[in-house]
Design an enzyme around this catalytic site. Structure first.
Site, PDB file in Angstrom:
ATOM      1  N   ARG A 170      -6.996  15.608   9.236  1.00  0.00           N
ATOM      2  CA  ARG A 170      -6.432  16.832   8.656  1.00  0.00           C
ATOM      3  C   ARG A 170      -4.941  16.689   8.381  1.00  0.00           C
ATOM      4  O   ARG A 170      -4.235  15.984   9.094  1.00  0.00           O
ATOM      5  CB  ARG A 170      -6.739  18.047   9.534  1.00  0.00           C
ATOM      6  CG  ARG A 170      -6.182  18.038  10.924  1.00  0.00           C
ATOM      7  CD  ARG A 170      -7.105  17.667  12.086  1.00  0.00           C
ATOM      8  NE  ARG A 170      -8.534  17.798  11.974  1.00  0.00           N
ATOM      9  CZ  ARG A 170      -9.229  18.891  12.295  1.00  0.00           C
ATOM     10  NH1 ARG A 170      -8.629  19.970  12.708  1.00  0.00           N
ATOM     11  NH2 ARG A 170     -10.531  18.894  12.209  1.00  0.00           N
ATOM     12  N   ASP A 184      -2.771  20.972  11.456  1.00  0.00           N
ATOM     13  CA  ASP A 184      -3.456  21.892  12.364  1.00  0.00           C
ATOM     14  C   ASP A 184      -2.390  22.644  13.142  1.00  0.00           C
ATOM     15  O   ASP A 184      -1.524  22.004  13.744  1.00  0.00           O
ATOM     16  CB  ASP A 184      -4.240  21.059  13.381  1.00  0.00           C
ATOM     17  CG  ASP A 184      -5.694  21.393  13.445  1.00  0.00           C
ATOM     18  OD1 ASP A 184      -6.121  22.342  12.787  1.00  0.00           O
ATOM     19  OD2 ASP A 184      -6.390  20.687  14.180  1.00  0.00           O
ATOM     20  N   ASP A 196      -2.456  25.345  16.115  1.00  0.00           N
ATOM     21  CA  ASP A 196      -3.333  26.055  17.048  1.00  0.00           C
ATOM     22  C   ASP A 196      -2.513  26.916  17.991  1.00  0.00           C
ATOM     23  O   ASP A 196      -1.545  26.431  18.591  1.00  0.00           O
ATOM     24  CB  ASP A 196      -4.138  25.054  17.891  1.00  0.00           C
ATOM     25  CG  ASP A 196      -5.180  24.294  17.091  1.00  0.00           C
ATOM     26  OD1 ASP A 196      -5.682  24.849  16.093  1.00  0.00           O
ATOM     27  OD2 ASP A 196      -5.493  23.152  17.469  1.00  0.00           O
ATOM     28  N   ARG A 254      -3.573  21.908   3.322  1.00  0.00           N
ATOM     29  CA  ARG A 254      -4.775  21.680   4.119  1.00  0.00           C
ATOM     30  C   ARG A 254      -6.016  22.098   3.348  1.00  0.00           C
ATOM     31  O   ARG A 254      -6.073  23.177   2.769  1.00  0.00           O
ATOM     32  CB  ARG A 254      -4.733  22.473   5.410  1.00  0.00           C
ATOM     33  CG  ARG A 254      -6.062  22.394   6.144  1.00  0.00           C
ATOM     34  CD  ARG A 254      -5.946  22.622   7.604  1.00  0.00           C
ATOM     35  NE  ARG A 254      -7.270  22.545   8.214  1.00  0.00           N
ATOM     36  CZ  ARG A 254      -7.471  22.579   9.507  1.00  0.00           C
ATOM     37  NH1 ARG A 254      -6.434  22.672  10.315  1.00  0.00           N
ATOM     38  NH2 ARG A 254      -8.681  22.516  10.010  1.00  0.00           N
TER      39      ARG A 254
HETATM   40  N1  ROI Z   1      -6.933  13.965  17.887  1.00  0.00           N
HETATM   41  C1  ROI Z   1      -5.617  13.854  18.147  1.00  0.00           C
HETATM   42  N2  ROI Z   1      -5.160  12.748  18.753  1.00  0.00           N
HETATM   43  N3  ROI Z   1      -4.738  14.842  17.835  1.00  0.00           N
HETATM   44  C2  ROI Z   1      -5.155  15.983  17.221  1.00  0.00           C
HETATM   45  O1  ROI Z   1      -4.319  16.875  16.939  1.00  0.00           O
HETATM   46  C3  ROI Z   1      -6.518  16.143  16.944  1.00  0.00           C
HETATM   47  N4  ROI Z   1      -7.001  17.269  16.354  1.00  0.00           N
HETATM   48  C4  ROI Z   1      -8.290  17.447  16.121  1.00  0.00           C
HETATM   49  C5  ROI Z   1      -9.315  16.404  16.473  1.00  0.00           C
HETATM   50  C6  ROI Z   1     -10.059  16.034  15.211  1.00  0.00           C
HETATM   51  C7  ROI Z   1     -10.253  16.970  17.512  1.00  0.00           C
HETATM   52  N5  ROI Z   1      -8.718  15.200  17.028  1.00  0.00           N
HETATM   53  C8  ROI Z   1      -7.395  15.096  17.287  1.00  0.00           C
HETATM   54  O2  ROI Z   1      -8.714  18.568  15.604  1.00  0.00           O
END
Ligand code: ROI
Length: 163
Positions: free
Chosen positions: A93, A96, A98, A83
């Site tokens: 990205r 992610d 979270d 990343r």
């Molecule tokens: N949109 C989708 N569909 N899934 C994600 O995990 C995701 N993550 C993000 C942003 C860019 C807001 N959009 C996303 O961080």
């Protein structure tokens, strides 16, 4: 041990494989067990539309790590999987990870806000979460089922491939 829910997302560099690698890495964290994982879901990007679709999933961990130690560990996994933090807000990205929920704690620190600010209205978080924790109640007392009722199943597609 505390039960933690992690949201996983990727839309670059073989997203499904990114999520599989991340799940394996989380399963190997110290003082931590991977207890459940949702299916993988393809999802329309939230944010700028000129980016690939995402693959999303949610995992449940039991951990003895503190919230910030877990955050450090997850950010290390993100970095190990290539990343690069870019300036573009809500851009694509590779990975992610979270922290959505950490037991029933409410955390508001500069590096970490839990429950995750945006989880309450995101189909790509709520539907995978419901797959592994249908009876969940959020720290503010709202049942997950109530959030789901207010969040249409739109732009989301459960993938046949298993994580
Ligand atoms: N949109 C989708 N569909 N899934 C994600 O995990 C995701 N993550 C993000 C942003 C860019 C807001 N959009 C996303 O961080």
């Amino acid at each position: 041990m505390e039960r933690v829910y992690i949201g996983l997302g990727s839309n670059l560099a073989s997203p499904a494989q990114q999520l599989r690698s991340a799940l394996a890495a989380m399963a190997g964290l110290p003082h931590t067990q991977l207890v459940a994982q949702s299916s993988l879901y393809a999802s329309d990007p939230l944010g700028p539309p000129d980016q690939p679709r995402y693959v999303n999933a949610v995992a449940a961990l039991d951990t003895e790590l503190t919230p910030l130690a877990l955050l450090d560990a997850l950010q290390r996994i993100e970095l190990e999987q290539g990343r690069v933090r870019k300036d573009e807000r809500w851009g694509p990205r590779t990975l992610d990870l979270d922290i959505l929920l950490f037991a029933d704690r409410q955390i508001d620190e500069p590096r970490l806000q839990v429950p995750h600010y945006h989880m309450h209205a995101r189909a790509f978080v709520l539907y995978p979460l419901a797959e592994i924790a249908a009876e969940l109640v959020l720290p503010d007392g709202r049942p997950l089922s109530q959030l789901l009722a207010q969040c249409p199943y739109v732009g989301l597609e459960r993938l046949a491939t298993q994580a």
